[in-house]
Structures are given as C-alpha cells and as structure tokens.
Scaffold this active site. Sequence first.
Site, PDB file in Angstrom:
ATOM      1  N   HIS A  21       1.226  -1.325   0.149  1.00  0.00           N
ATOM      2  CA  HIS A  21      -0.196  -0.129  -0.254  1.00  0.00           C
ATOM      3  C   HIS A  21       1.073   1.222  -0.113  1.00  0.00           C
ATOM      4  O   HIS A  21       0.441   2.817  -0.148  1.00  0.00           O
ATOM      5  CB  HIS A  21      -1.151  -0.120   1.171  1.00  0.00           C
ATOM      6  N   ASP A 125      -6.128   5.722   1.637  1.00  0.00           N
ATOM      7  CA  ASP A 125      -6.235   3.886   1.475  1.00  0.00           C
ATOM      8  C   ASP A 125      -8.112   3.599   2.149  1.00  0.00           C
ATOM      9  O   ASP A 125      -8.644   4.030   3.203  1.00  0.00           O
ATOM     10  CB  ASP A 125      -5.879   3.041   2.479  1.00  0.00           C
TER      11      ASP A 125
END
Length: 486
Positions: A21, A125
């Site tokens: 990520h 995110d």
Amino acid sequence: MGSESHDSVHIFLFPFLAHGHMIPVSDMAKLFASHGVRVTIVTTPLNATRFTQSTQSRKSSSGLIQIKAIELPSEEAGLPKGCENMDTLPPSSDLGNSLFQATRLLQPQLEELLEEFKPTCLVADMLFPWATEAAAKFGIPRLVFHGTCFFSLCAIEIMKLHEPFKNVSSEFESFVIPYLPGEIEMTSSQVPAVTKTIVSSDLNQLMKDAIESVLKSYGVIVNSFYELEPVYADYYRNKLGRKAWHIGPVSLCNREIEEKSNRGKEATVDEHECLKWLDSKKQDSVVYVCFGSVANFNSTQLKEIAMALEAAGQDFIWVVRRGKDEGIEVDQDEWLPEGFEERMEGKGLIIRGWAPQVLILDHPSIGGFVTHCGWNSTMEGISAGLPMVTWPVSAEQFYNEKLVTKVLKIGVSVGTQKWIRIFGDSVKKETIVKAVSEIMVGEEAEMRRSKARELGKQARRSVEEGGSSYQDLNKLIQELKSQQLG
Ligand code: UDP
C-alpha cells in the site's frame, strides 16, 4: 512533466501500513509533485524513514513533498512494541487484523494535521473508512485509494452484491461472475475470505464500512491505465456509478536506477551487482520469480520451486523472503535442495529478502515474471512488457489473475485453486516447470510476449504528456483546484 504550477493544490496522502500500500503511494507522491502539486504523506515514524528515502531520490520535485509522522499506539492496540506495519508483525502471527483495527487510533492525530494544514483533499487508503468522516469535519474531500485495477474493483463489488459462490454445490465447482463482461469463471475456493464473510466480525465490519465509505467519498484513484482495461474502467464508472481517475502505472514515474531500486524496503542485493549479472545474460532469457511483500511459503513449497527452476533450465532470479530481516530463523538446507546453489552458480541468482523489483523487471534480459498477482507487481510486469506465470495466493489476487490470463491473455496460470493467506495453495514441481516453459519457449510464448510488449508500450504512452493517465491526473488536479476556488 506538467509544466504548469499547481502548488496552491495540497494533497494529503495517507497509506495503509503495508509495503504493497505504501509503495504506490510513494510513487503517487512523486507523480503529483511532478505535476507541480504540494504533497504531504502522513504515516508512522518507521515508515516515514522509508518514504523519505524513496521520495528524496527524485531531486527535481522532492521540495514539494513533505512527510508528517504520527504515532501508532501499538501497545494500546494489543500489538508488540514498535509494530508499525505488516512487516514488523511477528512472523506467522495472526495480528494482521489487530493492525487493521489499530489504525483507527490514528484518527485524532490525522484530524489535528487536517485542521492545521487544511489540504485541498485527502487521499486515504480504503482500509481507513473513517477517513471520509474525518476529512468532512474540515470540509475536505476524501479520495479512496484501493491499490487494485478496475477489473478487480468491479469483481469485488459484484461478488459482494450477488454472492454467486453461494449457488454452487462445492467449493471447486466453477461459476461465471454475473454481470461482469467477459464470462469470467472462478470457484468459491478462490474467493477472498472476507467476501464470503468467513472472517472475524471486526474484519467483516471493516470491509462493510470500507465499501460504504467509497459511496460517501469524493471518488476513487486507480493505479491503472484506460487502454489496459477499457471495458472494466467503463463498467466501474458507468454501470457501478463510481467517480474514478486512472493515473497509472504509477511505478513508471521512477526513471533512474536509484529511484527504481529505492522502493519499499532496502534491497538485500547490491543493485549494480544485480544489473551486472543481468547484463551478462541474453535478451528475454531470465525468469524473475517473486511473490511480493506478504506471501511467505513454507520450506516444502520453496523446495518445489527450487527443483522446478533447476528442471526448467532457464536462467532465473528468485526472491525468497528468508533472511535476517524477515525474522524467520531457518537453516538454509531446510528449503534448498542439497548443492542447489553450487549447481546453479551463474545460472540463477537467489535474493534473500528484498529485491529492487522494478529495476530488475525493466532489464532487457528479463523474459518472464512468476508473480503472486499482487496488483503492484502485476502492473509493474505489464509496464515492463512481460508475459507472466500467475500464482495468486490471497487478497484480490485471483481476480487479477483472471485479468492477466483471460482478458489480456499475457499469462499462464500455475493453477492454484485455493485462497490461503500468506502460505498459498501448494503447487508441485512439474506444474511449475510446465508453466514457466509455456511463457518462455515456443510459438505461443512468442505471441504472448509480443502482446505483453505492446501493452508495455501502451503503458508508457499513457503516462507521457497527452496520454490517458497523464490527462486524467491533470483533470483531477484541475477539478480540485476549481473546488478550492469555488
Ligand atoms: N517488492 C520489491 N521487492 C521485493 C518484493 C516486493 O520491490 O522483493 C515491491 C514490488 O515491486 C511491489 C510491492 O513490493 O511494488 C508489492 O506489492 P504487490 O501489490 O505486488 O504485493 P503485496 O506485497 O501487497 O502482496
């Protein structure tokens, strides 16, 4: 890149605490900065150090990027002291879910920063569903970053909505994903546990919140390019009604050797040595084998891979997550057949730990990629114009595999049938040898390779001035700028 200055636009990037990520977010920061936008990355101190290293390697735009560290109260969240990302969890522990939950404790500190800096938008995110509300408190729009492609975003939503895996009599009976263009077949055994809701109630709730927060957010940023998956980009926007911008492949913002090798963790191989080794090989002759930053196979599986690489007869680079910093104390002999490294001298390079993946993939000697189909790796393989052996393990990797093998037709599946976190479904030597040979030798391999090469060229065109991703990124920046004025 973008000559116009947009430094009145200030973007906050807030990645989840795992390399898969954080790496694309680091690329995204450089990408936005190269378009003249100011960027602040918000993360914890340990991760901040890596971000500093990876973003400072681009001297021209690094002045526009700053990093703000916030503390993760790990002990309060039941995590070991010093735990700041998936990597710092004890090996084989089941604390991944605790980390998901722990990140919620970051909300007050994030809000303080939002209040202080009043950025133009917050890109957070998808695992931070609460970020939409946090940003809204200060009138700041929130964009979601999932880290996957349009194809998988569509598949995930459809599967959640229609649950076709409930209409089969066994977990290995195949079904077609309804409504998704392309008659894509899969089995229930390949569907993520969280979609089948066979996970803890906390995790179920988090995923539910994540899906809902997309609906309440300003839109979605996708690390893909339109020409790769036009049908699915259109489906996501027009049929599922999501506002989305495609800005990828983000890894292509790394041009120099230093930038390409400075992504994620520190490489456990000298990048110049690695390039020298690759320089000594013929074009398209080396297979690169790597399963990302989370998957970690047991010794039996590693041995099967070793035997397969020897039997396949191709030169190879194999990244094995066994080394000092992986926290797994094992005797070498436990996972390597006897005398393997001596026999493979000159033919194969084993990297224990972390490889400079993009640097390797971009080398002309690399002819194929054995990948777990994490989206970053898949996108990097596509950008390098490579055919792939697809070996999905967990997350949304089985969907990514279908895109590569059934839609793009640039990959051969190794045939994993079961979604299993970290350890993956087991695969025998003969099956691996067959799949590797299929992407490396023969007429079909050549056809696949030329298709992959075409996609690689298209990927590059899409991020150049005037390309589809370049334009979409500019559109997003302009829209944020006008919001700011309005
Ligand atoms: N990566 C790397 N070196 C390694 C292993 C992984 O640079 O030895 C990078 C890879 O280039 C990619 C990321 O780590 O950018 C992994 O992300 P992906 O989505 O492929 O998989 P995940 O790690 O999330 O399963």
